[in-house]
Design an enzyme around this catalytic site. Structure first.
Site, PDB file in Angstrom:
ATOM      1  N   ARG A  74      72.808  54.161  20.813  1.00  0.00           N
ATOM      2  CA  ARG A  74      73.675  53.149  20.189  1.00  0.00           C
ATOM      3  C   ARG A  74      75.125  53.465  20.534  1.00  0.00           C
ATOM      4  NH1 ARG A  74      76.055  53.126  14.482  1.00  0.00           N
ATOM      5  NH2 ARG A  74      77.076  51.103  14.508  1.00  0.00           N
ATOM      6  N   HIS A 118      83.232  48.194  16.475  1.00  0.00           N
ATOM      7  CA  HIS A 118      83.289  49.471  15.759  1.00  0.00           C
ATOM      8  C   HIS A 118      84.780  49.830  15.598  1.00  0.00           C
ATOM      9  CE1 HIS A 118      80.738  53.207  14.750  1.00  0.00           C
ATOM     10  NE2 HIS A 118      81.969  53.486  14.355  1.00  0.00           N
ATOM     11  N   GLU A 163      79.821  48.896   9.747  1.00  0.00           N
ATOM     12  CA  GLU A 163      80.403  49.246   8.445  1.00  0.00           C
ATOM     13  C   GLU A 163      81.587  48.363   8.055  1.00  0.00           C
ATOM     14  OE1 GLU A 163      81.293  53.435   8.580  1.00  0.00           O
ATOM     15  OE2 GLU A 163      79.212  54.014   8.768  1.00  0.00           O
ATOM     16  N   ASN A 290      73.559  53.045   7.746  1.00  0.00           N
ATOM     17  CA  ASN A 290      74.234  54.315   7.993  1.00  0.00           C
ATOM     18  C   ASN A 290      74.220  55.082   6.690  1.00  0.00           C
ATOM     19  OD1 ASN A 290      74.789  53.291  10.492  1.00  0.00           O
ATOM     20  ND2 ASN A 290      77.011  53.209  10.237  1.00  0.00           N
ATOM     21  N   TYR A 292      74.900  58.864   4.809  1.00  0.00           N
ATOM     22  CA  TYR A 292      75.430  60.223   4.874  1.00  0.00           C
ATOM     23  C   TYR A 292      75.268  60.996   3.567  1.00  0.00           C
ATOM     24  CZ  TYR A 292      77.416  59.081   9.384  1.00  0.00           C
ATOM     25  OH  TYR A 292      77.551  58.733  10.695  1.00  0.00           O
ATOM     26  N   GLU A 349      72.942  55.445  11.702  1.00  0.00           N
ATOM     27  CA  GLU A 349      73.740  56.674  11.685  1.00  0.00           C
ATOM     28  C   GLU A 349      73.238  57.566  10.562  1.00  0.00           C
ATOM     29  OE1 GLU A 349      78.038  56.312  11.424  1.00  0.00           O
ATOM     30  OE2 GLU A 349      78.023  54.609  12.804  1.00  0.00           O
TER      31      GLU A 349
HETATM   32  O1  IFM Z   1      82.415  58.743  12.694  1.00  0.00           O
HETATM   33  C1  IFM Z   1      82.021  57.817  11.756  1.00  0.00           C
HETATM   34  C2  IFM Z   1      81.526  56.549  12.421  1.00  0.00           C
HETATM   35  O2  IFM Z   1      82.477  55.996  13.260  1.00  0.00           O
HETATM   36  C3  IFM Z   1      81.172  55.517  11.381  1.00  0.00           C
HETATM   37  N1  IFM Z   1      80.285  56.057  10.379  1.00  0.00           N
HETATM   38  C4  IFM Z   1      80.606  57.338   9.801  1.00  0.00           C
HETATM   39  C5  IFM Z   1      80.908  58.352  10.883  1.00  0.00           C
HETATM   40  C6  IFM Z   1      81.241  59.703  10.260  1.00  0.00           C
HETATM   41  O3  IFM Z   1      82.355  59.592   9.426  1.00  0.00           O
END
Ligand code: IFM
Length: 442
Positions: A74, A118, A163, A290, A292, A349
């Protein structure tokens, strides 16, 4: 842990974070080029001028992807490389870069997933108000349409935006990201126009009639949990949940913004024109998630928003200060599935920054990242076992890169990048991921 046949095993990147040479071959400056060259915006004064030099080293980078055994990659297109002022004249040299990259990936047996936006808006469009200007939705759709025409026959997976919540909140509301605005009214407008641009791009995609390609959007999601059972903590957690997780998905899947957030922002709430929600609701083929971390939230009267994030003592945190909470991936995938139905999902992500340092032999051992990936894959697998239609996993990121306002200080990569020499070294997490992927093929 056996994942379904045809599962995509990938890694993700974004143009401004890895390419370097932002103005090469006739490219137009982006808001991130401008922002990073504004003193005081980025840690250590870092910029994306060189980044990972991927613009010139893309062939070597495909070789690394092959060594990792990826079957998907990606990446994003820098709008201003292709259309230097954002609209109108085409820069064929910029477009050719992406054509070569796509062809190289296909030749290597790696499925490309393109993200069209992006975060690197052409700077000239920002001079016209950027996403706060309703016309930006049309400029974006025109650019998207052009890309579908040029690459739609070869690229099977397209994401409109990455995002949008981060663009709206960090770019227009809190100002840590380009264009660095702090204006709630502009933020609400930007959010709405991002959605409208997304919907218009989906319509343009359908109009092209690309039989082998699918389109979706990528959103940052994560559990927003109350710190206690108190009604106030539950109230703020629900508000954050609606703001982060529902603010873009409810319009796309249901044609309406979540009430609680709209009431909270009051007079600044976005004003949708009569047809907007119909366009925004244009059917997508997949949703990119995404993930985290989670947030644990408590009511706090002294805070302007009335809440604070409660640090989870004793839990592992990444260099970003984000709690490692793998269960959250399962929780959010299940929530999306139960809330919005059978839409195919990709984890577009998931990754962690840790303080990686090469040993005297030049090797980079990163056991924390190995654990991070393994435990998150376990949770992804658990979701699949419970019926979630998950189709792929993209680790963030293929290589260490420019982490926006944090510059080069945060390393997320499977590949360690020496930014002085541009030498890439596979970390032990890269070797682990490669073995894991190979195991899935047996
Ligand atoms: O690096 C970023 C990415 O560009 C978008 N999502 C989160 C990642 C980590 O912060």
């Amino acid at each position: 842990m056996q994942f379904p046949q045809g599962f995509l095993w990938g890694a993700a990147t974004a143009a401004y974070q890895i390419e370097g040479s932002p103005l090469a071959d006739g490219a137009g400056a982006s808001i991130w080029h401008r922002f990073s060259h504004t003193p005081g915006t980025i840690l250590n004064g870092d910029t994306g001028d060189v980044a990972c030099d991927h613009y010139r080293r893309w062939q070597e980078d495909i070789e690394w992807m092959k060594r990792l055994g990826l079957n998907a990659y990606r990446f994003s297109v820098a709008w201003g490389r292709v259309l230097p002022t954002g609209r109108g004249a085409v820069n064929h040299k910029g477009l050719d870069f992406y054509k070569r990259l796509v062809d190289g990936l296909l030749q290597a047996g790696i499925t490309p997933m393109i993200t069209l936006y992006h975060w690197d808006l052409p700077a000239e469009l920002q001079d016209c108000g950027g996403w706060a200007n309703r016309d930006c939705a049309k400029w974006f759709a025109d650019y998207a349409c052009f890309m579908f025409r040029e690459l739609g026959d070869r690229v099977p997976l397209w994401a409109t935006l990455n995002e949008p919540w981060v663009v709206m909140a960090l770019g227009y509301l809190w100002g840590q990201h380009a264009p660095g605005m702090r204006d709630i009214g502009a933020a609400a407008k930007a959010g709405h126009h991002l959605l409208l641009g997304h919907g218009k791009a989906v319509q343009a995609f359908r109009a092209q009639g690309l039989p082998n390609a699918r389109i979706g959007i990528v959103t940052n999601l994560g559990p927003q949990q109350p710190a206690s059972d108190s009604p106030q903590d539950q109230m703020v957690a629900a508000l954050w949940h609606n703001f982060i997780n529902r603010y873009f998905l409810d319009p796309i899947f249901r044609g309406e913004y979540p009430d609680t957030v709209i009431n909270f922002i009051g007079e600044f709430a976005p004003k949708a024109a009569p047809d907007d929600m119909r366009i925004i609701q244009s059917q997508i083929d997949f949703l990119g998630v995404n993930y985290y971390t989670r947030n644990v939230l408590a009511y706090d009267a002294s805070d302007p928003i009335g809440s604070r994030t409660v640090f989870q003592e004793g839990k592992l945190h990444t260099e970003m200060g984000w709690e490692v909470y793998p269960e959250g991936l399962y929780e959010i995938l299940k929530w999306v599935y139960e809330e919005y139905g059978e839409i195919p999902l990709y984890i577009t992500e998931n990754g962690a920054a840790f303080p990686d340092t090469p040993n005297p032999q030049g090797e980079v051992d990163d056991p924390l990242r190995v654990d991070y990936i393994r435990t998150h894959l376990e949770q992804a697998h658990r979701a699949i076992r419970e019926g979630v239609p998950l189709k792929g996993y993209f680790y963030w990121s293929l290589m260490d890169n420019f982490e926006w306002a944090f510059g080069y200080s945060k390393r997320f990569g499977l590949l360690y990048v020496d930014f002085e020499t541009q030498k890439r070294t596979m970390k032990s997490s890269g070797r682990w991921y490669a073995e894991f992927i190979a195991g899935q093929r047996r």
